[in-house]
Design an enzyme around this catalytic site. Structure first.
Site, mmCIF file in Angstrom:
data_model
loop_
_atom_site.group_PDB
_atom_site.id
_atom_site.type_symbol
_atom_site.label_atom_id
_atom_site.label_comp_id
_atom_site.label_asym_id
_atom_site.label_seq_id
_atom_site.Cartn_x
_atom_site.Cartn_y
_atom_site.Cartn_z
ATOM 1 N N ASP A 6 37.609 -2.777 -0.482
ATOM 2 C CA ASP A 6 38.924 -2.658 -1.107
ATOM 3 C C ASP A 6 39.002 -1.343 -1.887
ATOM 4 O OD1 ASP A 6 41.442 -3.088 -2.022
ATOM 5 O OD2 ASP A 6 40.961 -4.837 -3.260
ATOM 6 N N GLY A 7 39.465 -0.313 -1.192
ATOM 7 C CA GLY A 7 39.550 1.008 -1.819
ATOM 8 C C GLY A 7 40.958 1.573 -1.778
ATOM 9 N N LYS A 8 41.820 0.959 -0.967
ATOM 10 C CA LYS A 8 43.230 1.389 -0.876
ATOM 11 C C LYS A 8 43.337 2.894 -0.671
ATOM 12 C CE LYS A 8 44.854 -2.570 -3.566
ATOM 13 N NZ LYS A 8 43.586 -3.180 -3.989
ATOM 14 N N ARG A 9 42.518 3.440 0.230
ATOM 15 C CA ARG A 9 42.531 4.866 0.516
ATOM 16 C C ARG A 9 43.729 5.228 1.388
ATOM 17 N NH1 ARG A 9 38.894 4.422 -3.198
ATOM 18 N NH2 ARG A 9 36.764 5.058 -2.747
#
Lengths: 299, 299
Positions: free
Chosen positions: B94-97
């Site tokens: 979960d890094g929302k890159r």
């Protein structure tokens, strides 16, 4: 920027597949794949800073490139940032983070002053500016602004990026007639309120590509005090009439970022990569500084 | 999910300030601040996985929390992911890159199969799913989809998040009458075309909060084959009629993520943190599995 007479930001996007040849000379024989890649990337980035840094005001490390190096990548990123700071350069952490409150606060701490824990201080990156993604709304950006105000740093919010895909979401027309990116610009202005310093610039800035005529003028109208990070303007031959809007609040109103055009200048010009990078950075510096003078004279 | 009979995703958001007390017992006396924090966070996460993992299908490490640990954080992240995989769990990074093409490709490589370089292979995280931010448009998401298809992984695109700020941008009304998030949903469906497997689910999913009635139904209409990551539904007592839409393509259509409600269950129930976490995860598992059965029976 006034002291160094430059608006140029040196983008660092090191690709282990296209480093300067001399970067591998310091790599110990027999070093493992990861360790060798880490040393070579560090050598490449520090050589690039030594060559082109004097013509620049900041480095902009692309966090993705350092993450791709594996577990040791963050250590190399910190080493490169230290090297830049020692050369008098600011650090713009380009990670385009954005998340809910507590998570955004963790990202912001890791990019600025770190975390105080019962185990002691966990040092952050001490960045001077951070790029932030505002899709999730105001509460996803505020923790970055809070960290910036705590540490004397600043935030650069994605507003209208320069990639082709910017049309897919940022350019969509809203029911009130604005584009989505104009709503993001309004958010930047709202967040920057109260953060405008003596320079006339706010601590909440914006990433604004100048790929469409009129964008910068409109962006400046909507964000009168925001410093703009201008991707690729220099390399793409930004036009005076466009830049005029960026520099309206002063010469520091526009940060002109260039990455591959500096690091790979020797591919066009031939010769030593460092000499070619220095020459290209200096060319960009002169050109942008002159353009900003013309823009201010007109304004 | 069918094998483990669970839709629960164990969110890992370790805060060095609120780890389980037993996490510090393995920390060597005299270890420096950073080293001690790293060992304690690793111990906390592996204990949480050991306690609650059996009731879950995946872990969802919040990359921000590991980055905030400093240069050693990525190593701990990998160690925790290995531990989860050994326990039969999937890994949702979960890094929302989200970034321009080459940069997105670097992020995607670092989260999946790593980089092949002249220095040898730089190993990636081997994640099974990655969260991605689509603000910059289709070309900022495509490199993640490409990496997912190369490695048998999947992508979860932010569509309508559950934080209050989601109203600021995602809920804005477009000129064509849709909300911005509905345009993002259309992008998810376009990107997922051709990635629909035998299960009826695509390899391009969506993050959809169920904070407003009707959102999930509308999201399912717009994204008939997308797996949904549902933040906080379990903990917030998601309603059957809402969940029905998530599970329309099958029980695997909804991934129910819970983090603090599991890790901090002992604060409400008292007793041993591990026992409380196990009980809470199992309660959530039973409840979601039962809800999905009801939803499918109705659908």
């Amino acid at each position: 920027m006034a002291e160094r007479e430059t608006q140029i930001v040196l983008g660092l996007d090191p690709d282990p597949g296209s480093l300067w040849p001399q970067s591998t000379t310091g790599v110990a024989p027999g070093a493992s794949g990861e360790a060798a890649a880490l040393r070579a990337v560090a050598a490449h980035c520090t050589a690039l800073i030594d060559a082109a840094g004097e013509a620049c005001v900041a480095i902009k490390p692309q966090l993705a490139r350092f993450e791709a190096l594996g577990p040791g990548g963050n250590g190399v990123l910190r080493e490169v940032c230290e090297h830049a700071r020692a050369a008098g350069l600011l650090v713009i952490a380009d990670g385009k983070r954005g998340d809910i409150d507590v998570t955004a606060a963790a990202y912001a701490a890791s990019l600025t002053d770190g975390l105080a824990t019962s185990f002691g201080e966990l040092r952050g990156l001490d960045a001077d500016l951070m790029t932030v993604n505002p899709l999730m709304g105001r509460d996803a950006v505020e923790p970055f602004v809070a960290a910036a105000r705590r540490t004397g740093a600043g935030v650069l919010v994605l507003v209208r990026t320069s990639n082709p895909g910017a049309e897919d979401v940022e350019d969509l027309e809203l029911a009130d007639g604005r584009a989505v990116w104009e709503a993001l610009a309004a958010l930047v202005t709202a967040l920057g309120d109260g953060g405008v310093g003596e320079s006339g610039l706010s601590d909440v800035g914006a990433v604004v590509g100048a790929t469409r005529p009129g964008h910068l003028e409109r962006a400046r109208e909507l964000m009168p005090h925001a410093p703009f990070l201008l991707p690729g303007v220099g390399a793409q031959g930004g036009r005076v009439e466009e830049l005029a809007a960026a520099f309206a609040p002063g010469r520091a109103g526009g940060l002109v970022t260039a990455s591959r055009s500096i690091a790979n200048a020797h591919r066009d010009s031939g010769g030593d990569p460092a000499a070619a990078a220095r020459a290209e950075a200096e060319r960009l510096r002169e050109s942008a500084w002159e353009l900003s003078a013309q823009a201010l004279a007109r304004g």
